[in-house]
Enzyme design. Structure first.
Site, mmCIF file in Angstrom:
data_model
loop_
_atom_site.group_PDB
_atom_site.id
_atom_site.type_symbol
_atom_site.label_atom_id
_atom_site.label_comp_id
_atom_site.label_asym_id
_atom_site.label_seq_id
_atom_site.Cartn_x
_atom_site.Cartn_y
_atom_site.Cartn_z
ATOM 1 N N ASP A 97 -6.383 11.542 21.163
ATOM 2 C CA ASP A 97 -7.242 10.420 20.812
ATOM 3 C C ASP A 97 -7.250 9.233 21.784
ATOM 4 O OD1 ASP A 97 -6.983 12.193 18.759
ATOM 5 O OD2 ASP A 97 -6.740 10.718 17.196
ATOM 6 N N GLU B 226 4.913 13.958 11.934
ATOM 7 C CA GLU B 226 3.769 14.125 12.832
ATOM 8 C C GLU B 226 4.171 13.928 14.293
ATOM 9 O OE1 GLU B 226 -0.806 12.379 13.284
ATOM 10 O OE2 GLU B 226 0.645 11.348 12.006
#
Length: 827
Positions: free
Chosen positions: A562, A797
């Protein structure tokens, strides 16, 4: 018949006849023969026809352009239309296919009834107490983890609340024509037996739409079972016996709720609205919440949502049994001792297979470390869901979003509470692990994904199918655009799966490859036509927005990384090194498939050779200044986020409005076309995907960068960007913390270990150095992920590059579960 006669017949009056006769008298005064047109009128008519034809053609072409995005690829599906039904695939028909729920069961019917668990603590000071249903990080549970799950037959889960543990066991047995039976055992166990803890368990069944029927059965005012029927399940019975094992049987209360739900995402709200307050007993005025019986609207066909509530002092255990009406030779109910015996045998099979596949005992891992690895694998398998519905998509030809075709998707999910849906680039990594455990599950998953391809070769990168999935996603992220690709990570597991299928004697594998190839061919062509750069043999991720003013560096969501810094000013001539490497990998796999099927493979071979040519790679992506592989584009490092200056004549009373405005990017030095020298994961891609030659001096430089603590090396794994980078740990907007700008990501570290393993096993001057780096990096990663799991109860994560602490969503047993392959040294 004469014209006057015709006129009279049609109009039936003399005036018409007179007018026709008058025309005949004047006929000789008209210079053109009767029935012929004036040339001007004839030309005008022809022009009108041409214009109308062009307009119709234009509008049809515009509609064609609008419809391209929702037109399936013209190729035989990999998964046939009936491929998920029990008659074709009975072993995977039922499962824990609702990963967004703490415990949810459904079949692979597109409109399957859903079954699930909710619970709440009673006799507390909270009014009302929190009700658990969907996985939610806000619930702040100590942990919830599938301890063992084989992806098909059984699963054992442990959910830890502050004062008690919920244990859910699920097991299936085959039989009949509709996927057989299944049973669930739910236990509530206090952590401190001396404390008085009262909990309500709510087990429910609900229909998706009005596609079946439910008939609750009451015995002496208690709900004991539900008879049902569904077009894909036939008749069935859900038995919910009154017998509940508990320390104090007198302290057990039963209630039920029979209602109607318009949509499956409303179940929790409907249950809450069905609660009423009663006194716990005569001697205690403290209230508890109980269900209010039957409440079905009059304007619906009948109930489609039935809940049984059991409230008891802990510990207590309850069982529910689903029995298929077509299972006629059943030896007995799957409950009590038979349940324990079957799930016990499944446990032993799981343990034996786990050791055979991963061999962790032989590698001298401790008992706790092996339990951790089993949980990581089990959470990946227990996180597989089955979804059905249309994506919401849009192309540049669509003024508004449109629905993709309705389709099923069988897929693992990255994170049950935060990302309980399918992600294209995540799923390739997921199946690196899944294929090792059960290649048939992997082929099933990949087939479902490939069947979502449209005629352009595009697959929506985020799959949000069905009301339950869509309810978990903010509206602005629902729409998928066909200009936006995602890394084609399915080629990672396909490298091994294809070799297995090529060598296989199974006709099903040959048929699978034959159906897979044309879709992969179209997918490969999509990347080469929509993600190519301005120069030949260059690639760029499309979808970056150059108009954004609140982002320090416009996001590249399509790359999967991202906020990783790319060229600061997106242009059509930028070059992305990671995408080039992904296409190189894909070309090699396409060559292997084409060759095995006797198809034309030389073009893929040529493409693969071209994209892996180190001289061309270095010319396009090696930065002589930074001595690293880099993106190239219109870029400046000299930019920052600042509050916009107030208008010069702004009244003092309006200053507070200015203070509330977000920071915007201010460019301090104008960008120039140059290499983007942000050392990090993107820089490593020619190494990660094993494109750099084993004898290249550039490999030596990459190994130096990897092992430098001021750059990428940490005691916990490789950080995503160098500490020396100007983008390290910087916010990309005023409110968005760094995501791929420092934290340690397990999927990229797995690729790094795979590359190190490769370079340590092939001839080259850096072989021994690669081996040393591999050993140390693997140890750091496995040690830290396990340590954080023990400390927090979760796999995360990503991990903090300074402390090793788990960060982001949790549990994140998508690609972070690749730690199992790291432990097994399987690449």
């Amino acid at each position: 018949m004469s014209k006057p006669g015709l006129r009279r017949r049609l109009r039936g009056n003399e005036k018409a006849t007179y007018e026709e006769s008058k025309d005949e008298k004047n006929e000789e005064k008209w210079p053109y023969a009767k029935g012929q047109l004036d040339p001007l009128a004839k030309a005008t008519g022809a022009a009108v026809v041409v214009v109308m034809t062009l307009l119709i053609t234009y509008f049809r072409f515009q509609q064609y352009l609008c419809d391209i995005i929702i037109t399936p690829v013209d190729s035989d599906p990999i998964i046939p239309a009936n491929g998920s039904l029990p008659s074709v695939n009975p072993e995977r028909f039922w499962g824990t296919y609702r990963p967004q729920a703490y415990f949810g069961i459904k079949s692979r019917s597109k409109t399957s009834p859903v079954f699930g668990l909710m619970w709440m603590s009673q006799l507390t000071n909270q009014m009302p107490p929190p009700l658990r249903h969907w996985c939610d990080q806000g619930d702040r549970l100590e942990s919830y983890v599938w301890l063992k799950h084989d992806g098909e037959n059984f699963g054992e889960q442990e959910i830890k609340e502050k004062l008690f543990t919920v244990k859910t066991d699920f097991v299936k047995q085959p039989g009949g024509e509709h996927g057989g039976d299944w049973s669930a055992r739910i236990s509530f166990i206090p952590k401190d037996p001396s404390l008085s803890v009262v909990v309500s368990s709510f087990f429910y069944v609900a229909l998706d739409q009005d596609n079946g029927r439910l008939e609750p059965k009451l015995t002496k005012g208690r709900l004991t079972s539900v008879d049902g029927w569904h077009e894909d399940l036939g008749s069935f019975e859900l038995q919910m016996p009154n017998i509940v094992a508990t320390a104090e049987k007198s302290q057990v209360k039963h209630s039920y709720f029979i209602s109607y739900a318009k949509q499956l995402d409303q179940l929790k709200d409907i249950l809450v609205n069905g609660l009423k307050v009663e006194a716990w007993d005569k001697g205690r005025t403290q209230p508890y919440f109980t269900l209010s019986g039957r409440r079905v609207p009059r304007d619906v066909p009948g109930p489609n949502f039935v809940i049984k509530q059991v409230t008891a002092k802990l510990p207590f255990t309850m069982e529910v049994m689903y029995e298929s009406g077509s299972f006629v030779n059943r030896q007995g109910h799957l409950s009590k001792d038979s349940f324990s015996a079957l799930i016990g045998s499944k446990e032993k099979e799981f343990d034996a297979k786990f050791e055979k596949v991963f061999q962790l005992e032989q590698r001298n891992y401790t008992v706790n470390e092996i339990h951790f690895a089993k949980a990581a694998l089990s959470n990946m398998l227990g996180g597989i869901g089955y979804f059905y519905g249309p994506s919401l998509v849009q192309s540049r030809y669509n003024s508004e979003p449109v629905n993709y075709w309705e389709a099923p998707l069988y897929t693992a999910v990255p994170s049950r509470p935060f990302f309980p849906r399918g992600f294209l680039w995540d799923e390739g990594f997921h199946n690196m692990l899944i294929r090792m455990w059960n290649s048939e599950i992997s082929k099933d998953i990949i087939g479902h994904w490939m069947d979502l391809m449209n005629t352009e070769g595009w697959i929506p990168r985020e799959q949000i199918l069905g009301v339950e999935a869509r309810a978990k996603v903010p509206a602005e992220f629902v729409i998928q655009r066909n200009t936006n690709a995602n890394p084609p990570t399915f080629f990672l597991p396909l490298q091994s799966l294809i070799k297995e299928m090529i060598q296989s004697d199974k006709p099903s594998d040959k048929a699978y490859l034959k159906a897979l190839y044309p879709r992969l061919k179209r997918w490969f062509a999509y990347y080469n036509t929509t993600q190519n750069g301005d120069q030949p043999f260059t690639y760029r991720w499309h979808g970056r927005d150059p108009t954004l003013t609140k982002q320090l560096n416009p996001l590249t969501l399509t790359s999967g990384l991202d906020d990783y810094p790319r060229a600061s000013h997106p242009t059509s001539d930028e070059r992305h090194v990671d995408l080039r490497c992904w296409i190189a990998l894909a070309a090699g796999v396409m060559r292997d498939i084409a060759r095995s099927l006797g198809q034309e493979w030389q073009t893929y071979e040529d493409t693969h050779n071209l994209l892996t040519d180190n001289q061309m790679l270095d010319k396009l992506h090696w930065s002589p200044k930074a001595q690293q592989y880099s993106d190239w584009g219109l870029h400046t490092d000299k930019a920052r986020l600042e509050k916009p200056k107030p208008p010069p004549n702004q009244h003092p009373s309006q200053r507070h409005q200015h203070m509330d405005t977000d920071k915007i990017r201010v460019v301090l030095t104008e960008p120039t076309r140059q290499f983007v020298n942000a050392l990090g994961y993107v820089s490593l891609f020619p190494f990660l995907l094993k494109i750099v030659h084993a004898d290249s001096p550039k490999l030596d430089k990459i190994l130096s960068d990897i092992t430098d603590p001021t750059k990428l090396w940490t005691e916990f794994g490789l950080r995503s960007i160098s500490r020396n980078s100007k983008f390290y740990a910087r916010f990309n907007t005023e409110h968005d913390p760094p995501y791929w700008r420092g934290p340690i990501w397990i999927n990229m570290n797995y690729l790094c270990l795979s590359a190190l393993h490769h370079y340590s096993s092939v001839d080259g001057p850096y072989r021994e150095r690669a081996k040393t780096v591999y050993t140390n990096l693997r140890k750091n990663l496995v040690t830290n992920i396990f340590k954080e799991y023990e400390r927090t109860g979760y796999i995360w994560e990503n991990y903090n590059d300074k402390t090793g602490e788990g960060k982001g969503s949790h549990p994140f047993t998508g690609w972070s579960a690749l730690v199992v392959l790291m432990m097994a040294e399987t690449f």
